[in-house]
Structure formats: C-alpha cells, structure tokens
Motif scaffolding. Structure first.
Motif, PDB file in Angstrom:
ATOM      1  N   ASN A 151       1.530   2.896   2.899  1.00  0.00           N
ATOM      2  CA  ASN A 151       0.621   1.907   2.325  1.00  0.00           C
ATOM      3  C   ASN A 151       1.357   0.580   2.209  1.00  0.00           C
ATOM      4  OD1 ASN A 151      -1.125   0.315   0.859  1.00  0.00           O
ATOM      5  ND2 ASN A 151      -1.568   1.863  -0.703  1.00  0.00           N
ATOM      6  N   PHE A 192      -2.133   6.622   0.660  1.00  0.00           N
ATOM      7  CA  PHE A 192      -2.312   5.463  -0.219  1.00  0.00           C
ATOM      8  C   PHE A 192      -1.242   5.428  -1.312  1.00  0.00           C
ATOM      9  CE2 PHE A 192      -6.512   4.853   1.608  1.00  0.00           C
ATOM     10  CZ  PHE A 192      -6.722   3.482   1.465  1.00  0.00           C
ATOM     11  N   ALA A 198       5.012   6.253  -9.577  1.00  0.00           N
ATOM     12  CA  ALA A 198       3.633   6.302  -9.081  1.00  0.00           C
ATOM     13  C   ALA A 198       2.862   7.456  -9.708  1.00  0.00           C
ATOM     14  CB  ALA A 198       3.624   6.415  -7.564  1.00  0.00           C
ATOM     15  N   ASP A 250      -1.670  -0.589  -7.869  1.00  0.00           N
ATOM     16  CA  ASP A 250      -2.599  -0.743  -6.757  1.00  0.00           C
ATOM     17  C   ASP A 250      -2.521   0.427  -5.778  1.00  0.00           C
ATOM     18  OD1 ASP A 250      -3.651  -3.097  -7.729  1.00  0.00           O
ATOM     19  OD2 ASP A 250      -2.300  -4.381  -6.584  1.00  0.00           O
ATOM     20  N   ARG A 251      -1.347   1.020  -5.622  1.00  0.00           N
ATOM     21  CA  ARG A 251      -1.226   2.172  -4.716  1.00  0.00           C
ATOM     22  C   ARG A 251      -1.918   3.414  -5.273  1.00  0.00           C
ATOM     23  NH1 ARG A 251       3.726   3.872  -4.361  1.00  0.00           N
ATOM     24  NH2 ARG A 251       4.936   2.190  -5.320  1.00  0.00           N
ATOM     25  N   TRP A 309      -5.662  -2.463  -2.965  1.00  0.00           N
ATOM     26  CA  TRP A 309      -5.405  -1.057  -2.667  1.00  0.00           C
ATOM     27  C   TRP A 309      -3.944  -0.778  -2.308  1.00  0.00           C
ATOM     28  CZ3 TRP A 309      -9.376   1.604  -4.294  1.00  0.00           C
ATOM     29  CH2 TRP A 309     -10.655   1.044  -4.233  1.00  0.00           C
ATOM     30  N   GLY A 310      -3.064  -1.748  -2.458  1.00  0.00           N
ATOM     31  CA  GLY A 310      -1.671  -1.512  -2.104  1.00  0.00           C
ATOM     32  C   GLY A 310      -0.748  -2.553  -2.693  1.00  0.00           C
ATOM     33  N   GLU A 326       8.747   9.106  -0.043  1.00  0.00           N
ATOM     34  CA  GLU A 326       8.612   8.727  -1.448  1.00  0.00           C
ATOM     35  C   GLU A 326       9.973   8.895  -2.119  1.00  0.00           C
ATOM     36  OE1 GLU A 326       4.235   9.665  -3.092  1.00  0.00           O
ATOM     37  OE2 GLU A 326       5.343  11.462  -2.504  1.00  0.00           O
ATOM     38  N   PRO A 374       4.648   4.340  -0.537  1.00  0.00           N
ATOM     39  CA  PRO A 374       4.894   2.967  -0.078  1.00  0.00           C
ATOM     40  C   PRO A 374       5.115   2.843   1.415  1.00  0.00           C
ATOM     41  CG  PRO A 374       6.815   3.836  -1.248  1.00  0.00           C
ATOM     42  CD  PRO A 374       5.705   4.818  -1.456  1.00  0.00           C
TER      43      PRO A 374
END
Length: 356
Positions: A192, A186, A246, A204-205, A198-199, A240, A189
């Motif tokens: 997700n 989740f 994040a 949202d992530r 939820w993304g 990532e 990126p």
C-alpha cells in the motif's frame, strides 16, 4: 477452568465446543459454484464448534485461484444453501469466509467472465512468485491500482456478498484480512503505497479493513461479522517488519463494534507476543490459529485454558480428520493429510478420510 471442549456463546450463536475448522481453499467448485461433494465435506466436519468456509470471492474480480466458489450470483447462493443445510442438519455451525484475493491472481483465471477483468490492489505493485492456472504456472501480473471510487465499490461488494451469505443460510461471515490478500495488502506498507485517505499513515492503511468490516456489520449485523488477520505474515510477498502499530490501531477501531470474533493467525511462534498484546487489547471473542511445534502439538489446547484465546482453529489437521474434536479429546490418533490432493480433484483426499 475453561477448556477447548466447553460450549461457548458466539454473540448469540451457541457453539458445542471451542474447536474451529479454519478456512482452507480446496479448488473443487467448477464454474465457481459449490457442489454436492462440498456439502458432504463440510457436513462430515460438523462436530466442530464452528466451521469457517474456504475463501469465497465476494465479487468476480476478487477470484484468485481456479475453481474457487463465489457468492455474487443466484446459482451460487442456492448451491451454498445446500451446504449450510447439510451442516445444520448435522448439528454444526458455519461462517462464510469472504476473500478478495487482490493482486494474488491472474487474468487467465478471469478470462471466461464478462468485462475486462484484471487483478486489482491498493497500489500497482506486483507480487513475487507464480500462480497455478489451467494454463500452467504464470508470474503474478502487475495489478491495477484501485481508484478511490473503486475502493468504495469493493467495500460494497463485501457487504452484498455478506447479504448473500445470510440468504444462503450461513450463520455469519468472516472477512479474510490475512495471508497477503486484498485487505492485508491495504494494511501492509510494502503493498500500500497510496497517498490518499486509503494509505500512507497507519490510520489510513487500516481504514479499508475498518470500513469493510463496518459495511458488512451494517448489512448483516455485527454479531454475524468477523475478521481474520495474520500480523507479520510474509505469505504472498507481504512485508510487515513492525506489525504491532498497524494491528493495535486496527483492533482499537474494531473493539467497540461488538463483532462475533477476531480471528488471529500466527505465521510463526515469534508473533506470539503480538497475539498476547492484541488479546489484552481486544475485549471480544478471540479465535486463534496458533503456530505450533507440529500438527498434533497438544500443548495448544492449553491456550484456551490460560486465556490466550477463546477458541482455537485448525487447518490441515481438520482437513484430514473429520472428527477432530473427538480425536483431540482422546489424544489421537490422527490421519495425515494427503498433500497431493489438497487442491482440485474428486473425493479422494477430500471426503474419504476415515473417522475413529
């Protein structure tokens, strides 16, 4: 000066030292139920300040590998109680790591369970690579994308498993948000690609991780709740490229909650700058699984002394050295882990490593 061998209070749980046994899958739970041999294995390592268990699936579909234990039915809870009793009798403390594997799994691993179970994920994006199963190596399948309602069900599954963990005698629970499993899927990126709540954006992530942690904290108490993360870790086909936004957003949400600890795994020395930034941002207890120059790099002990971390976790080194705190204090010597016996098997390479 604080050292790795000093006691520490972990949100009300007293620990004898700051040397932690990291979570390690060993695939020695046939039928998904812990065994007496597992109780012996963990009790042997009770000189750790804290033991974090192997990954335990919170729900049936959360299982990623053969012969891993769960915490979702009564027989498992009773069997884990024998493990925690053995650790406590030896003077140790133990947290349960709740690990939902997400897309890292295969239907054949779940085939003996009721229902049409299949690996799930934030998005229908298959992982590159293969999984070892009882039928040999198999490509990872395309996972089923969770609906919004199913996301909420998974979060409740974490909370229910946390309640089972406390009933089984664990001192707390750690959610596995690292190494490319569901929570990490989740956060990243590449895995997700959702456009709902939820993304999409960073906020949202990180929502799934935050909501899962909050649900577990509500179920068993924030002082018994922790999260493990591994910023920038490519394991299990995670991408990532710029992890800091994040993870700083995630830590900003976690910091006010009063958790037992935040556990950071460094996939490589290059992410130490990320660790340093998160250390500055997070006001609670930080456990670090550090990237090292080798399994017996004693320089890592200074990471407690200089404040980079409050506790240090060790994986393979603890696997092969049941009395690791004593060996670290003495500067060795160390047993070498037998890589051929890491997963599955009997007592060999499991409970037969000698102590000093």
């Amino acid at each position: 000066m604080t050292t790795a061998f000093d006691p520490v209070d972990l949100a009300g749980t007293p620990l004898r030292n700051r040397v932690v046994m990291a979570p390690m899958t060993r695939s020695r739970a046939p039928g998904r139920v812990p065994t007496e041999l597992m109780a012996e294995y963990y009790a042997q390592r009770a000189s750790a300040g804290l033991i974090i268990s192997e990954g335990i699936q919170p729900t049936p579909e959360g299982q990623g590998y053969p012969d891993t234990p769960g915490l979702h039915f009564a027989e498992q809870v009773a069997a884990w109680r024998r493990v925690t009793d053995a650790v406590h009798a030896a003077g140790g403390r133990i947290f349960a790591q709740l690990m939902h594997a997400g897309r890292i799994g295969h239907p054949s691993v779940l085939a003996d369970l009721p229902g049409d179970l299949h690996p799930v994920a934030p998005s229908a994006v298959a992982a590159a690579g293969q999984l070892y199963t009882a039928e040999g190596l198999k490509d990872y399948p395309e996972p089923r994308e969770l609906t919004g309602a199913q996301v909420r069900q998974v979060i409740e599954g974490f909370a229910a498993a946390a309640r089972n963990a406390v009933e089984a005698g664990f001192d707390g629970v750690e959610l596995h948000g690292a190494n490319g499993y569901l929570i990490h899927q989740f956060l990243a990126p590449g895995t997700n690609r959702r456009t709902d709540e939820w993304g999409g954006s960073v906020d949202d992530r990180v929502r799934f991780a935050v909501e899962a942690v909050k649900a577990v904290a509500a179920a068993v108490g924030a002082e018994r709740t922790a999260l493990r993360i591994s910023p920038g870790n490519p394991f299990n086909d995670i991408d990532e490229p710029d992890p800091l936004p994040a993870y700083t957003a995630l830590v900003a949400e976690l910091d006010p909650l009063g958790l037992a600890y935040l556990h950071v795994l460094e996939a490589s020395p290059e992410v130490r700058d990320v660790t340093t930034q998160l250390r500055k941002q997070y006001s609670g207890t930080l456990v670090l699984n550090p990237a090292t120059d080798g399994p017996t790099d004693h320089g890592v002990l200074t990471l407690v002394e200089d404040g980079t971390a409050d506790l240090l976790s060790f994986g393979a080194l603890f696997l092969a050295n049941p009395d690791l705190p004593a060996r670290l204090a003495a500067g060795g010597p160390y047993n070498e882990p037998d890589r051929a016996t890491l997963y599955g098997g009997d007592h060999r390479g499991y409970t037969d490593y000698p102590t000093l």
